[in-house]
Structure formats: C-alpha cells, structure tokens
Motif scaffolding. Structure first.
Motif, PDB file in Angstrom:
ATOM      1  N   GLU A   2       0.752  -1.114  -0.059  1.00 53.31           N
ATOM      2  CA  GLU A   2      -0.018  -0.007  -0.063  1.00 53.31           C
ATOM      3  C   GLU A   2       0.777   1.331  -0.074  1.00 53.31           C
ATOM      4  N   ASN A   3       2.230   1.235   0.381  1.00 50.85           N
ATOM      5  CA  ASN A   3       3.091   2.369   0.124  1.00 50.85           C
ATOM      6  C   ASN A   3       3.609   2.702  -1.181  1.00 50.85           C
ATOM      7  N   TYR A   4       3.432   1.681  -1.953  1.00 49.32           N
ATOM      8  CA  TYR A   4       3.892   1.986  -3.419  1.00 49.32           C
ATOM      9  C   TYR A   4       3.598   3.171  -4.037  1.00 49.32           C
ATOM     10  N   THR A   5       4.389   3.954  -4.667  1.00 51.88           N
ATOM     11  CA  THR A   5       4.040   5.038  -5.280  1.00 51.88           C
ATOM     12  C   THR A   5       4.098   5.000  -7.001  1.00 51.88           C
ATOM     13  N   PHE A   6       3.549   6.153  -7.529  1.00 46.24           N
ATOM     14  CA  PHE A   6       3.499   6.093  -9.059  1.00 46.24           C
ATOM     15  C   PHE A   6       5.029   6.412  -9.656  1.00 46.24           C
ATOM     16  N   ASP A   7       5.750   7.377  -8.823  1.00 47.20           N
ATOM     17  CA  ASP A   7       6.967   7.505  -9.308  1.00 47.20           C
ATOM     18  C   ASP A   7       7.876   5.973  -9.081  1.00 47.20           C
ATOM     19  N   GLN A   8       7.585   5.324  -8.123  1.00 48.95           N
ATOM     20  CA  GLN A   8       8.263   3.982  -8.013  1.00 48.95           C
ATOM     21  C   GLN A   8       7.886   2.922  -9.002  1.00 48.95           C
ATOM     22  N   LEU A   9       6.603   3.264  -9.568  1.00 41.51           N
ATOM     23  CA  LEU A   9       6.163   2.089 -10.790  1.00 41.51           C
ATOM     24  C   LEU A   9       6.710   2.671 -11.830  1.00 41.51           C
ATOM     25  N   VAL A  10       6.958   4.019 -12.182  1.00 41.50           N
ATOM     26  CA  VAL A  10       7.756   4.399 -13.539  1.00 41.50           C
ATOM     27  C   VAL A  10       9.157   3.717 -13.535  1.00 41.50           C
ATOM     28  N   ALA A  11       9.717   3.991 -12.401  1.00 41.89           N
ATOM     29  CA  ALA A  11      11.022   3.615 -12.178  1.00 41.89           C
ATOM     30  C   ALA A  11      11.228   1.977 -12.484  1.00 41.89           C
ATOM     31  N   ALA A 130      -1.771  -5.156  -5.668  1.00 41.80           N
ATOM     32  CA  ALA A 130      -1.840  -4.297  -4.641  1.00 41.80           C
ATOM     33  C   ALA A 130      -2.655  -3.042  -4.907  1.00 41.80           C
ATOM     34  N   PRO A 131      -2.759  -2.419  -3.653  1.00 41.53           N
ATOM     35  CA  PRO A 131      -3.781  -1.185  -4.029  1.00 41.53           C
ATOM     36  C   PRO A 131      -3.311  -0.267  -5.115  1.00 41.53           C
ATOM     37  N   PHE A 132      -3.932   0.656  -5.701  1.00 42.25           N
ATOM     38  CA  PHE A 132      -3.420   1.554  -6.647  1.00 42.25           C
ATOM     39  C   PHE A 132      -2.331   2.610  -6.196  1.00 42.25           C
ATOM     40  N   PRO A 133      -1.347   2.678  -6.754  1.00 44.52           N
ATOM     41  CA  PRO A 133      -0.219   3.479  -6.357  1.00 44.52           C
ATOM     42  C   PRO A 133      -0.473   4.916  -5.900  1.00 44.52           C
ATOM     43  N   THR A 134       0.342   5.329  -4.696  1.00 44.63           N
ATOM     44  CA  THR A 134      -0.101   6.806  -4.374  1.00 44.63           C
ATOM     45  C   THR A 134       0.704   7.772  -5.519  1.00 44.63           C
ATOM     46  N   ASP A 135      -0.048   8.910  -5.567  1.00 47.24           N
ATOM     47  CA  ASP A 135       0.521   9.829  -6.464  1.00 47.24           C
ATOM     48  C   ASP A 135       0.446  11.003  -5.512  1.00 47.24           C
ATOM     49  N   GLN A 136      -0.274  12.021  -5.868  1.00 49.84           N
ATOM     50  CA  GLN A 136      -0.547  13.212  -4.829  1.00 49.84           C
ATOM     51  C   GLN A 136      -1.253  12.775  -3.563  1.00 49.84           C
ATOM     52  N   VAL A 137      -2.315  12.019  -3.969  1.00 52.15           N
ATOM     53  CA  VAL A 137      -3.236  11.312  -2.691  1.00 52.15           C
ATOM     54  C   VAL A 137      -3.268   9.733  -3.087  1.00 52.15           C
ATOM     55  N   LYS A 138      -3.820   9.129  -2.058  1.00 53.04           N
ATOM     56  CA  LYS A 138      -4.070   7.784  -2.086  1.00 53.04           C
ATOM     57  C   LYS A 138      -5.483   7.676  -2.508  1.00 53.04           C
ATOM     58  N   LYS A 139      -5.910   7.078  -3.645  1.00 47.82           N
ATOM     59  CA  LYS A 139      -7.219   6.714  -4.084  1.00 47.82           C
ATOM     60  C   LYS A 139      -7.302   5.632  -5.089  1.00 47.82           C
ATOM     61  N   SER A 140      -8.272   4.944  -5.221  1.00 46.36           N
ATOM     62  CA  SER A 140      -8.417   3.617  -5.948  1.00 46.36           C
ATOM     63  C   SER A 140      -9.888   3.725  -6.514  1.00 46.36           C
ATOM     64  N   ARG A 141     -10.222   4.056  -7.707  1.00 48.55           N
ATOM     65  CA  ARG A 141     -11.335   4.440  -8.426  1.00 48.55           C
ATOM     66  C   ARG A 141     -12.197   2.940  -8.503  1.00 48.55           C
TER      67      ARG A 141
END
Length: 284
Positions: A2-11, A130-141
């Motif tokens: 749940e701590n995964y970020t979109f920046d980390q996803l890109v990397a 995993a839950p949707f990655p965090t960007d500016q906020v944590k949301k999962s549509r």
C-alpha cells in the motif's frame, strides 16, 4: 504494497522492460488498457477533480492540471517509452491481460475482477496484487455491482425476495467465495473470516479457480480489505454523464498516444471536455 508510489512504478517499469539483441521489446515493464476508464484513476490519484455538481442536473466536467499531468506521464514516461499505443499495432486484439498472463508484461493495471481470470489462464504465473499506487493522494477508483428487479417482472414478489436475499451476509459471502471478482457491499463481510475462504467452483463442467492458502489470499486479495478499511476507494469518476466523457476521452487518448502524433495533451483533453459539456448541455 500500500506504500507503493506512481514514481516508483515508473522507475520499476523502466527497470523491468527487457529487449532482445535487435532492440525489440520482449517484456514490457508496464501495460494498461489505454483508455479513460484507467486514466481517470491516475487523474484522481493525482489530486484531480472530474465533475462539478456530481450526479445533479447541473453536472459538468471540470479540468485541472492533474488531467494534463496524468496523460503526459502516460505519453512521456510509459506509453511512448515502451512503444505501446492503443489500437492494433502491438497489443492487437489480445488485450493487455494476455500480455501479462504470458509473462510479456511485468506490471499491469486492472481491477479486482482480473485476479481469478489471470490465475485460471496462467496457473503457473507468480503474481501479486496491490492497491492503486499513491501519487498526490491515495485513491482507488471503483464502480458498483447492482441487483434489481423490473417493476414489470412476472412473479414480482418472488423476484423481490430473491433480490433481498442477495444482500444478506450469507449470500454475499457465497457470491464472493465462488467468484471473488467484486468485494461484497458490506464491510462486515469483507472483514470476516468467510472472506478469506475462497472455494471457486468446480461443477457441471465449470472449473473456476479458488484460493488455496492464506499466503495466496494475502497476495491476491488482502489489498481489497486494506483499501476499504482505509477509505481509499472512490466513485468520484462515475458521473451521470460518464459514457459521454468516456467516448470523448478515449478518442483524445488515442490521438495523443498514437505514434507520430503532433496534437498536444492540453489540446486533446480540452477538446474532449468541451465536446462532453456541450453534449450534456444539449441533453438537458
């Protein structure tokens, strides 16, 4: 997790992309359905707003920087970088899920319903959700599963009794335990021990997989409990005029992502939103 970020996803997507000696991509680091249904998740996670006066007669689409940033990242950091585009050029009619199932994509963005189908199609694939990655906020549509009975149905009372039964904890547990595609509409059921007991179905020629261990359940379904308990789920994207916006934005996304495109992200989005709001106004 749940701590995964979109920046980390890109990397990670860049690191996991594999090419052969000819420079052709054999394993894509990231793959998605390149459409509005998925892009809206990135808009919302980026802190963006999609609708004003949501689900009222005055509902309209609003655009902010999160829209442009989301599509720009798809174009510059994910889609173009990995030579992916909507249409038939590489994904074709297979769908990105098949690329993932075949081990030709490392990270795949999809919903709760996908896990049992991936397990059935690729029983030897070792994957986790995993839950949707965090960007500016944590949301999962998300969206909603609904049951209903037509007012003109024959045997209305019997049909209504069935509909009411489908909302009982007993029925919600069984529905999840067999199909495990969508979490039940009761948090108490999601938090129960029954939610961990996924049997699937093997009967009458139907062979639908279940979950065989607590380790596998943690790997494939615990994220649902985590998301709902933390209130990260949102239906902000589902306006009454969603279908109009989806049609216009799907076209805009394809215009931007198609190889050789010269249209700007801003122009494509602004045109799609203007078209959507104009049609909403005409339909009032």
């Amino acid at each position: 997790d749940e701590n995964y970020t979109f920046d980390q996803l890109v990397a990670d997507a860049a690191a996991l992309t594999k090419t052969n000696d000819a420079g052709e991509i054999e394993v894509f680091g990231y793959i998605s359905w390149w459409n509005w249904w998925n892009l809206q998740g990135h808009v919302l996670a980026g802190g963006g707003t999609i609708w004003e006066n949501l689900r009222t007669p005055e509902e309209r689409v609003v655009v902010d920087e999160a829209w442009y940033r989301a599509l720009r990242r798809w174009k510059d950091e994910l889609s173009s970088a990995f030579q992916l585009a909507p249409g038939s050029q590489q994904v074709g009619n297979l769908g990105p899920n098949v690329f993932f199932e075949q081990g030709r994509a490392a990270l795949f963005d999809d919903g709760t319903w996908r896990a049992p189908f991936v397990k059935k199609a690729a029983p030897d694939l070792n994957f986790a959700v995993a839950p949707f990655p965090t960007d500016q906020v944590k949301k999962s549509r998300g969206s909603t599963v609904c049951w209903g009975v037509s007012t003109g149905a024959e045997d209305f009372e019997q049909s209504w009794d069935l509909a009411k039964y489908l909302f009982t904890p007993e029925a919600l547990e069984a529905y999840w335990q067999i199909l495990w595609v969508a979490p039940p509409a009761r948090l108490s059921v999601v938090q129960s021990e029954a939610f961990k007991q996924v049997t699937g179905l093997s009967s009458g020629g139907i062979d639908y997989p279940g979950i065989e261990s607590e380790e596998e359940w943690n790997r494939l379904s615990r994220w649902i409990v985590t998301t709902l308990e933390n209130g990260w789920d949102t239906q902000e994207g589902l306006g009454d005029n969603f279908n109009i916006l989806q049609r216009e934005m799907d076209a805009a996304i394809e215009q931007v992502l198609v190889p050789g495109s010269t249209i700007s992200v801003e122009e494509a989005i602004d045109t799609a939103v203007a078209n959507t709001n104009n049609e909403i106004d005409l339909n009032r």
